[in-house]
Motif scaffolding. Structure first.
Motif, PDB file in Angstrom:
ATOM      1  N   GLU A  89      -3.287   2.652 -15.336  1.00  0.00           N
ATOM      2  CA  GLU A  89      -2.833   4.014 -15.102  1.00  0.00           C
ATOM      3  C   GLU A  89      -2.064   4.130 -13.784  1.00  0.00           C
ATOM      4  N   GLY A  90      -1.547   3.003 -13.258  1.00  0.00           N
ATOM      5  CA  GLY A  90      -0.835   3.020 -11.996  1.00  0.00           C
ATOM      6  C   GLY A  90       0.536   3.670 -12.106  1.00  0.00           C
ATOM      7  N   ILE A  91       1.204   3.795 -10.967  1.00  0.00           N
ATOM      8  CA  ILE A  91       2.462   4.534 -10.924  1.00  0.00           C
ATOM      9  C   ILE A  91       3.575   3.821 -11.702  1.00  0.00           C
ATOM     10  N   LEU A  92       3.574   2.481 -11.728  1.00  0.00           N
ATOM     11  CA  LEU A  92       4.584   1.767 -12.498  1.00  0.00           C
ATOM     12  C   LEU A  92       4.297   1.861 -13.983  1.00  0.00           C
ATOM     13  N   ALA A  93       3.024   1.841 -14.349  1.00  0.00           N
ATOM     14  CA  ALA A  93       2.663   2.055 -15.748  1.00  0.00           C
ATOM     15  C   ALA A  93       3.121   3.452 -16.183  1.00  0.00           C
ATOM     16  N   PRO A 137       5.716   9.746 -13.294  1.00  0.00           N
ATOM     17  CA  PRO A 137       5.214   9.963 -11.934  1.00  0.00           C
ATOM     18  C   PRO A 137       5.906  11.100 -11.198  1.00  0.00           C
ATOM     19  N   ILE A 138       7.114  11.459 -11.648  1.00  0.00           N
ATOM     20  CA  ILE A 138       7.840  12.601 -11.082  1.00  0.00           C
ATOM     21  C   ILE A 138       8.382  13.407 -12.249  1.00  0.00           C
ATOM     22  N   SER A 139       8.221  14.715 -12.184  1.00  0.00           N
ATOM     23  CA  SER A 139       8.810  15.575 -13.211  1.00  0.00           C
ATOM     24  C   SER A 139       9.302  16.856 -12.539  1.00  0.00           C
ATOM     25  N   GLY A 140      10.483  17.308 -12.936  1.00  0.00           N
ATOM     26  CA  GLY A 140      11.052  18.488 -12.304  1.00  0.00           C
ATOM     27  C   GLY A 140      11.418  18.213 -10.856  1.00  0.00           C
ATOM     28  N   ILE A 141      11.886  19.242 -10.172  1.00  0.00           N
ATOM     29  CA  ILE A 141      12.291  19.092  -8.780  1.00  0.00           C
ATOM     30  C   ILE A 141      12.102  20.410  -8.042  1.00  0.00           C
ATOM     31  N   ASP A 142      11.558  20.333  -6.845  1.00  0.00           N
ATOM     32  CA  ASP A 142      11.400  21.513  -5.980  1.00  0.00           C
ATOM     33  C   ASP A 142      12.565  21.522  -5.002  1.00  0.00           C
ATOM     34  N   PHE A 201       5.160   3.914  -4.826  1.00  0.00           N
ATOM     35  CA  PHE A 201       6.008   2.923  -5.481  1.00  0.00           C
ATOM     36  C   PHE A 201       6.059   1.638  -4.666  1.00  0.00           C
ATOM     37  N   GLU A 202       6.186   1.757  -3.368  1.00  0.00           N
ATOM     38  CA  GLU A 202       6.295   0.569  -2.521  1.00  0.00           C
ATOM     39  C   GLU A 202       5.012  -0.251  -2.551  1.00  0.00           C
ATOM     40  N   ARG A 203       3.871   0.421  -2.548  1.00  0.00           N
ATOM     41  CA  ARG A 203       2.604  -0.313  -2.646  1.00  0.00           C
ATOM     42  C   ARG A 203       2.489  -1.011  -3.997  1.00  0.00           C
ATOM     43  N   ALA A 204       2.897  -0.318  -5.049  1.00  0.00           N
ATOM     44  CA  ALA A 204       2.801  -0.900  -6.387  1.00  0.00           C
ATOM     45  C   ALA A 204       3.725  -2.099  -6.548  1.00  0.00           C
ATOM     46  N   PHE A 205       4.946  -2.002  -6.000  1.00  0.00           N
ATOM     47  CA  PHE A 205       5.891  -3.113  -6.088  1.00  0.00           C
ATOM     48  C   PHE A 205       5.506  -4.267  -5.155  1.00  0.00           C
TER      49      PHE A 205
END
Length: 302
Positions: A89-93, A137-142, A201-205
Motif C-alpha cells: 500500500e506504499g506511495i509507488l504502489a 497519491p495526489i488527486s486534484g489541486i489546491d 516519493f524520495e523515500r520510496a525511490f
C-alpha cells in the motif's frame, strides 16, 4: 556566502530543464532505509536491455517501442532500490494502482520504453483478479494554497516563460491568465502542501531526500501548450490530476534530432492516469478540446 546560498537555492527550485525546440504542437495533434526490492536493468553484451514478453501484457494500455541501446545507456537512473516502506500500500504502489503493477513496470519497462497506464483499465484488471485497488497519491489541486506559498511559479505560453510576480499579478488575475490559454508551472518547495508527498516519493525511490526528485504541477487553460516539443534530462512520471490532456510522444528515431522523427503516438490522459517517459524521449502536451482547465504533475528522478 549569501550570494552563493541564493544561487544554490535557485538551481534547486527552478523548474527542471528541458531540451526545447520552437515547434507547433497543434500541427501534430491534428490527426534510504534498507531496500526490500531491487530493480536493475540488465544490459547485455550488445548494449541492449532484454525485455520480457510479459512487458506487453494487459498491465499497460500502451507500451512504446524500445528506445534503443544508446539512449538506454544514457538513462541517469538504471538502478533503483525501492524502500521497505513502499509495501503493498506504499506511495509507488498507489501511483501505479497496485504493488503488482509497480513491480511489473520496474522489472520490464523502466528505462526502456514509454508506458501508459490508464487508471480505469488498471482498476478493472485488478478488480477482475480480486487485487487491492489503491487511490492515486495526489488527486486534484489546491491552487490558491500554492499561489500563497510558492515563490517559483512560472507563466508559460507555447515555450515562453516569465516568473510570476505576485506583487503585479493577483490570484484573480492569474486565473484570468489561465482562462486566456496560459499555463503555470509550479515546482514544489518546502513551504508547499505537496512537499511532504515529495519526501514520500524520495523515500520510496530510495533517493536523496529533498533533492532526489523534482515535482512540478502544470495547470493550463483552454488549448494551452506550456512547453513546445522537448525532451527531459531525466526520467519523468506524469500523473493526471484534473481534466483531460492530449499528449504526443516520440515513437521512432530515438537519440536523433527531432527532424528525423517520423512516428508519434497520441495519448489522451484523464484523471488518475499515469504516463512514464524515459529521459531523452521527445514529447509535448495540450489541454484537450472542450476543457477549460487541466492539471497534471510530473515526478522527475534526478
Amino acid at each position: 556566502m549569501q550570494l552563493l546560498s541564493s544561487l544554490l537555492l535557485l538551481s534547486l527550485l527552478t523548474p527542471y530543464p528541458h531540451r526545447t525546440e520552437s515547434f507547433s504542437l497543434m500541427s501534430l495533434l491534428q490527426p534510504r532505509r534498507r531496500p526490500n526490492r531491487h530493480y536493475c536493468n540488465d544490459i547485455n553484451q550488445h548494449g541492449a536491455i532484454s525485455l520480457s514478453q510479459s512487458a506487453t501484457s494487459d498491465v499497460a494500455e500502451y507500451v512504446g517501442s524500445e528506445i534503443g541501446a544508446e539512449l538506454q545507456q544514457q538513462q541517469n537512473v538504471l538502478d533503483l532500490s525501492i524502500n521497505d516502506d513502499d509495501d503493498e500500500e506504499g506511495i509507488l504502489a498507489a501511483l501505479f494502482g497496485s504493488a503488482e503493477t509497480r513491480d511489473h513496470f520496474f522489472k520490464h519497462m523502466f528505462g526502456r520504453r514509454v508506458a501508459y497506464f490508464p487508471r480505469s483499465k488498471v482498476l478493472t484488471m485488478h478488480e477482475a483478479n480480486n487485487q487491492q485497488q489503491l487511490e492515486p497519491p495526489i488527486s486534484g489541486i489546491d491552487l490558491p494554497s500554492l499561489y500563497e506559498t510558492n515563490e517559483w511559479t512560472s507563466l508559460r505560453k507555447r515555450g515562453s516563460q516569465d516568473m510570476l510576480d505576485k506583487s503585479q499579478m493577483s490570484y484573480s488575475s492569474l486565473t484570468e491568465y489561465i482562462s486566456g490559454g496560459g499555463s503555470i508551472v509550479i515546482p514544489i518547495t518546502p513551504d508547499d502542501y505537496l512537499f511532504s508527498t515529495k519526501l514520500q516519493f524520495e523515500r520510496a525511490f530510495g533517493v536523496k531526500e529533498e533533492t532526489g526528485t523534482t515535482i512540478n504541477v502544470y495547470h493550463s487553460g483552454p488549448s494551452a501548450v506550456a512547453l513546445n516539443i522537448h525532451y527531459d534530462a531525466w526520467p519523468v512520471f506524469v500523473l493526471q490530476l484534473e481534466g483531460k490532456k492530449e499528449w504526443i510522444i516520440q515513437e521512432d528515431a530515438f537519440g536523433l534530432p527531432k527532424s528525423q522523427i517520423t512516428e508519434w503516438k497520441n495519448i489522451t490522459m484523464t484523471e488518475g492516469d499515469l504516463l512514464y517517459i524515459p529521459q531523452g524521449v521527445f514529447h509535448a502536451a495540450t489541454t484537450a478540446e472542450g476543457y477549460s482547465t487541466t492539471t497534471h504533475t510530473t515526478i522527475g528522478l534526478l
